[in-house]
Design a protein around this motif. Structure first.
Motif, mmCIF file in Angstrom:
data_model
loop_
_atom_site.group_PDB
_atom_site.id
_atom_site.type_symbol
_atom_site.label_atom_id
_atom_site.label_comp_id
_atom_site.label_asym_id
_atom_site.label_seq_id
_atom_site.Cartn_x
_atom_site.Cartn_y
_atom_site.Cartn_z
ATOM 1 N N UNK A 1 0.847 -1.187 0.000
ATOM 2 C CA UNK A 1 0.000 0.000 0.000
ATOM 3 C C UNK A 1 0.881 1.234 0.000
ATOM 4 N N UNK A 2 0.520 2.183 -0.836
ATOM 5 C CA UNK A 2 1.299 3.416 -0.923
ATOM 6 C C UNK A 2 0.393 4.586 -1.233
ATOM 7 N N UNK A 3 0.739 5.740 -0.705
ATOM 8 C CA UNK A 3 -0.004 6.970 -0.966
ATOM 9 C C UNK A 3 0.467 7.554 -2.293
ATOM 10 N N UNK A 4 -0.483 7.881 -3.142
ATOM 11 C CA UNK A 4 -0.198 8.402 -4.479
ATOM 12 C C UNK A 4 -0.883 9.762 -4.621
ATOM 13 N N UNK A 5 -0.191 10.776 -5.151
ATOM 14 C CA UNK A 5 -0.850 12.065 -5.397
ATOM 15 C C UNK A 5 -2.043 11.871 -6.348
ATOM 16 N N UNK A 6 -3.132 12.568 -6.074
ATOM 17 C CA UNK A 6 -4.368 12.406 -6.852
ATOM 18 C C UNK A 6 -4.144 12.591 -8.343
ATOM 19 N N UNK A 7 -3.275 13.525 -8.732
ATOM 20 C CA UNK A 7 -3.055 13.762 -10.163
ATOM 21 C C UNK A 7 -2.365 12.589 -10.854
ATOM 22 N N UNK A 8 -1.823 11.649 -10.088
ATOM 23 C CA UNK A 8 -1.153 10.475 -10.661
ATOM 24 C C UNK A 8 -2.026 9.222 -10.616
ATOM 25 N N UNK A 9 -3.304 9.402 -10.251
ATOM 26 C CA UNK A 9 -4.253 8.281 -10.175
ATOM 27 C C UNK A 9 -5.243 8.421 -11.323
ATOM 28 N N UNK A 10 -5.337 7.355 -12.132
ATOM 29 C CA UNK A 10 -6.211 7.383 -13.303
ATOM 30 C C UNK A 10 -7.093 6.140 -13.301
ATOM 31 N N UNK A 11 -8.278 6.236 -13.888
ATOM 32 C CA UNK A 11 -9.134 5.050 -13.943
ATOM 33 C C UNK A 11 -8.477 3.937 -14.758
ATOM 34 N N UNK A 12 -8.730 2.702 -14.356
ATOM 35 C CA UNK A 12 -8.223 1.552 -15.110
ATOM 36 C C UNK A 12 -9.404 0.653 -15.426
ATOM 37 N N UNK A 13 -9.502 0.295 -16.684
ATOM 38 C CA UNK A 13 -10.537 -0.632 -17.120
ATOM 39 C C UNK A 13 -9.846 -1.781 -17.843
ATOM 40 N N UNK A 14 -10.268 -2.958 -17.552
ATOM 41 C CA UNK A 14 -9.675 -4.118 -18.200
ATOM 42 C C UNK A 14 -9.256 -5.152 -17.179
ATOM 43 N N UNK A 15 -8.737 -6.234 -17.698
ATOM 44 C CA UNK A 15 -8.276 -7.313 -16.830
ATOM 45 C C UNK A 15 -7.016 -6.878 -16.085
ATOM 46 N N UNK A 16 -6.924 -7.294 -14.856
ATOM 47 C CA UNK A 16 -5.734 -6.993 -14.050
ATOM 48 C C UNK A 16 -4.811 -8.204 -14.124
#
Length: 129
Positions: free
Chosen positions: A72-87
């Motif tokens: 687990x890590x804290x990420x700045x909001x501007x570096x978080x993007x939606x992901x769609x698809x298989x993980x």
């Protein structure tokens, strides 16, 4: 990403952390950042001194490991993007990411070696002895 458009907790996100890129689950929001639990590696972190790229003779040449599975890590909001698809599974994604980084450096090395040969040839043409 503004506070109004925050992704829902529990969604999978694509994040950039230092020089790596990961897929993870958004665990918590605490603007201006979000807590993400890592599920897969997209891009392995770069090695070396980021303030002196392409330099090997530096005070500390950093070895950067990829974030661990479920870390687990804290990420700045501007570096978080939606992901769609298989993980992808973590171990396979890590293998692919590090192999891609190695191939990139090998291509860069070959390009640098060839460029050096061409420049030395040009130098001898520009400045014959």
């Amino acid at each position: 990403m503004s506070d109004k458009t925050l992704l829902p907790v529990g969604s999978f996100v694509l994040v950039e952390y230092k020089t790596g890129q990961y897929i993870g689950e958004l665990i918590e929001w605490a603007p201006p950042r979000g807590l993400v639990q890592i599920a897969s590696v997209v891009k392995h972190p770069e090695q070396g001194d980021l303030h002196n790229p392409m330099e090997t003779e530096v005070a500390m040449f950093h070895q950067r490991r990829a974030l661990s599975y479920r870390e687990k890590t804290w990420i700045p909001a501007q570096s978080i993007h939606p992901y769609r698809g298989a993980v992808p599974k973590y171990s396979e994604s890590l293998r692919q990411a590090i192999e891609a980084e190695i191939r990139l450096l090998q291509r860069t090395q070959k390009w640098a070696e060839r460029s050096l040969v061409e420049l030395v040839t040009l130098q001898s043409e520009y400045f014959p002895k």
